[in-house]
Scaffold this motif. Sequence first.
Motif, PDB file in Angstrom:
ATOM      1  N   SER A   1      -5.380  57.456   0.226  1.00 30.27           N
ATOM      2  CA  SER A   1      -5.114  56.821   1.508  1.00 30.27           C
ATOM      3  C   SER A   1      -3.634  56.901   1.862  1.00 30.27           C
ATOM      4  O   SER A   1      -3.271  57.116   3.024  1.00 30.27           O
ATOM      5  N   PHE A   2      -2.777  56.752   0.861  1.00 30.49           N
ATOM      6  CA  PHE A   2      -1.341  56.881   1.110  1.00 30.49           C
ATOM      7  C   PHE A   2      -0.988  58.290   1.571  1.00 30.49           C
ATOM      8  O   PHE A   2      -0.154  58.469   2.465  1.00 30.49           O
ATOM      9  N   ILE A   3      -1.610  59.304   0.955  1.00 36.02           N
ATOM     10  CA  ILE A   3      -1.366  60.687   1.382  1.00 36.02           C
ATOM     11  C   ILE A   3      -1.713  60.852   2.856  1.00 36.02           C
ATOM     12  O   ILE A   3      -0.969  61.467   3.630  1.00 36.02           O
ATOM     13  N   VAL A   4      -2.854  60.291   3.257  1.00 35.32           N
ATOM     14  CA  VAL A   4      -3.295  60.414   4.649  1.00 35.32           C
ATOM     15  C   VAL A   4      -2.338  59.691   5.585  1.00 35.32           C
ATOM     16  O   VAL A   4      -2.029  60.178   6.685  1.00 35.32           O
ATOM     17  N   GLU A   5      -1.856  58.508   5.184  1.00 35.56           N
ATOM     18  CA  GLU A   5      -0.901  57.788   6.025  1.00 35.56           C
ATOM     19  C   GLU A   5       0.347  58.636   6.291  1.00 35.56           C
ATOM     20  O   GLU A   5       0.855  58.697   7.408  1.00 35.56           O
ATOM     21  N   ILE A   6       0.827  59.308   5.239  1.00 35.19           N
ATOM     22  CA  ILE A   6       2.056  60.082   5.376  1.00 35.19           C
ATOM     23  C   ILE A   6       1.836  61.339   6.210  1.00 35.19           C
ATOM     24  O   ILE A   6       2.601  61.641   7.139  1.00 35.19           O
ATOM     25  N   LEU A   7       0.750  62.096   5.923  1.00 36.32           N
ATOM     26  CA  LEU A   7       0.494  63.335   6.657  1.00 36.32           C
ATOM     27  C   LEU A   7      -0.046  63.061   8.058  1.00 36.32           C
ATOM     28  O   LEU A   7       0.419  63.657   9.035  1.00 36.32           O
ATOM     29  N   GLY A   8      -1.055  62.195   8.150  1.00 37.81           N
ATOM     30  CA  GLY A   8      -1.654  61.936   9.453  1.00 37.81           C
ATOM     31  C   GLY A   8      -0.828  61.014  10.318  1.00 37.81           C
ATOM     32  O   GLY A   8      -0.866  61.110  11.550  1.00 37.81           O
ATOM     33  N   GLY A   9      -0.061  60.102   9.692  1.00 39.78           N
ATOM     34  CA  GLY A   9       0.676  59.101  10.448  1.00 39.78           C
ATOM     35  C   GLY A   9       2.142  59.408  10.631  1.00 39.78           C
ATOM     36  O   GLY A   9       2.616  59.588  11.755  1.00 39.78           O
ATOM     37  N   ALA A  10       2.875  59.482   9.508  1.00 42.22           N
ATOM     38  CA  ALA A  10       4.321  59.698   9.605  1.00 42.22           C
ATOM     39  C   ALA A  10       4.641  61.084  10.144  1.00 42.22           C
ATOM     40  O   ALA A  10       5.509  61.247  11.010  1.00 42.22           O
ATOM     41  N   LEU A  11       3.943  62.122   9.637  1.00 35.39           N
ATOM     42  CA  LEU A  11       4.253  63.495  10.039  1.00 35.39           C
ATOM     43  C   LEU A  11       3.875  63.758  11.493  1.00 35.39           C
ATOM     44  O   LEU A  11       4.542  64.521  12.182  1.00 35.39           O
ATOM     45  N   SER A  12       2.811  63.120  11.971  1.00 34.06           N
ATOM     46  CA  SER A  12       2.379  63.346  13.353  1.00 34.06           C
ATOM     47  C   SER A  12       3.213  62.577  14.361  1.00 34.06           C
ATOM     48  O   SER A  12       3.204  62.896  15.559  1.00 34.06           O
ATOM     49  N   GLY A  13       3.899  61.533  13.892  1.00 39.07           N
ATOM     50  CA  GLY A  13       4.631  60.671  14.810  1.00 39.07           C
ATOM     51  C   GLY A  13       3.799  59.539  15.370  1.00 39.07           C
ATOM     52  O   GLY A  13       4.315  58.709  16.127  1.00 39.07           O
ATOM     53  N   GLN A  14       2.498  59.472  14.999  1.00 45.62           N
ATOM     54  CA  GLN A  14       1.672  58.362  15.471  1.00 45.62           C
ATOM     55  C   GLN A  14       2.025  57.075  14.744  1.00 45.62           C
ATOM     56  O   GLN A  14       1.838  55.986  15.267  1.00 45.62           O
ATOM     57  N   GLY A  15       2.546  57.205  13.525  1.00 50.40           N
ATOM     58  CA  GLY A  15       2.953  56.032  12.767  1.00 50.40           C
ATOM     59  C   GLY A  15       1.952  55.673  11.690  1.00 50.40           C
ATOM     60  O   GLY A  15       0.792  56.093  11.713  1.00 50.40           O
ATOM     61  N   CYS A  16       2.427  54.893  10.723  1.00 49.98           N
ATOM     62  CA  CYS A  16       1.616  54.481   9.571  1.00 49.98           C
ATOM     63  C   CYS A  16       1.116  53.044   9.738  1.00 49.98           C
ATOM     64  O   CYS A  16       1.587  52.306  10.604  1.00 49.98           O
ATOM     65  N   ALA A  17       0.174  52.672   8.895  1.00 48.29           N
ATOM     66  CA  ALA A  17      -0.391  51.330   8.912  1.00 48.29           C
ATOM     67  C   ALA A  17       0.715  50.289   8.885  1.00 48.29           C
ATOM     68  O   ALA A  17       1.608  50.340   8.036  1.00 48.29           O
ATOM     69  N   ALA A  18       0.644  49.319   9.820  1.00 46.49           N
ATOM     70  CA  ALA A  18       1.703  48.316   9.930  1.00 46.49           C
ATOM     71  C   ALA A  18       1.161  46.946  10.305  1.00 46.49           C
ATOM     72  O   ALA A  18       1.923  46.074  10.705  1.00 46.49           O
ATOM     73  N   GLY A  19      -0.157  46.768  10.206  1.00 48.97           N
ATOM     74  CA  GLY A  19      -0.724  45.447  10.444  1.00 48.97           C
ATOM     75  C   GLY A  19      -1.269  45.197  11.827  1.00 48.97           C
ATOM     76  O   GLY A  19      -1.762  44.106  12.111  1.00 48.97           O
ATOM     77  N   GLU A  20      -1.205  46.192  12.724  1.00 52.18           N
ATOM     78  CA  GLU A  20      -1.790  45.988  14.046  1.00 52.18           C
ATOM     79  C   GLU A  20      -3.300  45.796  13.921  1.00 52.18           C
ATOM     80  O   GLU A  20      -3.951  46.374  13.043  1.00 52.18           O
ATOM     81  N   ARG A  21      -3.883  45.007  14.802  1.00 47.50           N
ATOM     82  CA  ARG A  21      -5.299  44.660  14.726  1.00 47.50           C
ATOM     83  C   ARG A  21      -6.179  45.579  15.559  1.00 47.50           C
ATOM     84  O   ARG A  21      -7.391  45.623  15.360  1.00 47.50           O
ATOM     85  N   VAL A  22      -5.584  46.291  16.513  1.00 46.91           N
ATOM     86  CA  VAL A  22      -6.339  47.179  17.397  1.00 46.91           C
ATOM     87  C   VAL A  22      -5.719  48.570  17.307  1.00 46.91           C
ATOM     88  O   VAL A  22      -4.499  48.724  17.416  1.00 46.91           O
ATOM     89  N   MET A  23      -6.563  49.590  17.119  1.00 49.75           N
ATOM     90  CA  MET A  23      -6.062  50.955  17.035  1.00 49.75           C
ATOM     91  C   MET A  23      -5.787  51.524  18.416  1.00 49.75           C
ATOM     92  O   MET A  23      -6.637  51.456  19.308  1.00 49.75           O
ATOM     93  N   GLN A  24      -4.594  52.089  18.595  1.00 51.50           N
ATOM     94  CA  GLN A  24      -4.261  52.771  19.837  1.00 51.50           C
ATOM     95  C   GLN A  24      -4.648  54.246  19.784  1.00 51.50           C
ATOM     96  O   GLN A  24      -5.083  54.808  20.782  1.00 51.50           O
ATOM     97  N   SER A  25      -4.462  54.883  18.627  1.00 55.29           N
ATOM     98  CA  SER A  25      -4.777  56.307  18.497  1.00 55.29           C
ATOM     99  C   SER A  25      -4.831  56.689  17.034  1.00 55.29           C
ATOM    100  O   SER A  25      -4.095  56.129  16.214  1.00 55.29           O
ATOM    101  N   ASN A  26      -5.681  57.628  16.713  1.00 57.00           N
ATOM    102  CA  ASN A  26      -5.598  58.292  15.416  1.00 57.00           C
ATOM    103  C   ASN A  26      -4.390  59.214  15.394  1.00 57.00           C
ATOM    104  O   ASN A  26      -3.915  59.668  16.437  1.00 57.00           O
ATOM    105  N   GLY A  27      -3.902  59.503  14.185  1.00 56.96           N
ATOM    106  CA  GLY A  27      -2.934  60.569  13.980  1.00 56.96           C
ATOM    107  C   GLY A  27      -3.568  61.637  13.113  1.00 56.96           C
ATOM    108  O   GLY A  27      -4.190  61.319  12.090  1.00 56.96           O
ATOM    109  N   LEU A  28      -3.469  62.895  13.499  1.00 59.91           N
ATOM    110  CA  LEU A  28      -4.103  63.985  12.756  1.00 59.91           C
ATOM    111  C   LEU A  28      -3.069  64.971  12.244  1.00 59.91           C
ATOM    112  O   LEU A  28      -2.066  65.243  12.907  1.00 59.91           O
ATOM    113  N   CYS A  29      -3.363  65.524  11.071  1.00 59.93           N
ATOM    114  CA  CYS A  29      -2.634  66.662  10.532  1.00 59.93           C
ATOM    115  C   CYS A  29      -3.668  67.725  10.203  1.00 59.93           C
ATOM    116  O   CYS A  29      -4.502  67.543   9.309  1.00 59.93           O
ATOM    117  N   ILE A  30      -3.670  68.816  10.946  1.00 55.86           N
ATOM    118  CA  ILE A  30      -4.698  69.857  10.882  1.00 55.86           C
ATOM    119  C   ILE A  30      -4.062  71.133  10.349  1.00 55.86           C
ATOM    120  O   ILE A  30      -3.075  71.612  10.901  1.00 55.86           O
TER     121      ILE A  30
END
Length: 354
Positions: free
Chosen positions: A241-270
């Motif tokens: 899960s940490f790998i996915v946060e870094i590649l899908g979140g940090a690398l995409s610029g969508q951001g990583c898990a931070a405690g928000e209760r509602v999702m605005q968007s997925n972040g993808l690394c393809i």
Amino acid sequence: MPRVRADELRRIGCLLFERVGCTPTDARTVIDHLVDSSLYGHDSHGQIRIYEYIEQIRDGIFDPKGTPHIESDRPCAAVVDGGGALGQIGGTFATQLAIDKARQHGVATVTLRNTSHVGRVGAYPLQIARAGLVGIVFCNAGHLGRQIAPYGGLDGKLSTNPIAFAAPRRSAEPILVDMTTSVCAEGKIRVASNKGVALPAGCIIDAQGNPSTDPQDYLGNPPGAMLPLGSPVAYKGYCLSFIVEILGGALSGQGCAAGERVMQSNGLCITAYHIDHFADRDAYFDEIEALIGHVHSSRIDPNVGEILLPGDPEYRSAKEREQSGIPIDNTTWERIQRAGRDLGLDVHTWQTLD
């Protein structure tokens, strides 16, 4: 529980999504994705999402007119902004871009942000594999951080963070892996809740940290948490899960898990790999088939009954449901019909097999 033929569900979906402002092409892209998800047996990312997406469009969360665009473009890499469009629009666009770049340069990685919920992540590497390439996708949920308890913890802090992979075969359906890094997808909990059935043991804990099989112990207030993949070795799912946060979140610029209760968007690394840039294509196919033959040469566990390849359950489900229709629980069907009535559609013309 009604059953609806895939083509009828596609027709209904197109009516709904066009009525809330999607172009006919975008409406078809979204509903094809959702119907295929249900055909493959992933109801958590199929029909249940029809009324959810309609409600979210009407609430202004998704933009039915949004258009993806390339923000950063390099030979083997790109960043795509989904323009707030429905996730299947952004996901399909970004995946095709990765395919096009990999065909030219051998390997390409494309990240995607600002695109809402992308649906069944396995659809995107499968899109790559059907184009004759190998694909892998990492998907996080931006700053959403409330679903999965970290290994050693009791509170939901991470998202389900799926990883999906697909590889073509010479003359058969691609190898397909589509898995969350949690024990199950959150949508499966909502499906169980709609059906009024219990969850398998080991999926969730209640708000006090006690094991539970009641979906409401996760969905209620205060909420419970889902568990990372792996049971006694759940630290492995937690690490994935940490790998996915870094590649899908940090690398995409969508951001990583931070405690928000509602999702605005997925972040993808393809990432797409062109086989011919690494190996002779016939030799690659020979190795894949030899691997499959080697695996199938194992003795059969009588408690399981057969050895399946990654993707076999989905392909079998699709074949059966194409013939017999897609089962939809009563709660979900009623909510799809309610969405239609609210939009002024004549739901009495919607046909079921029951």
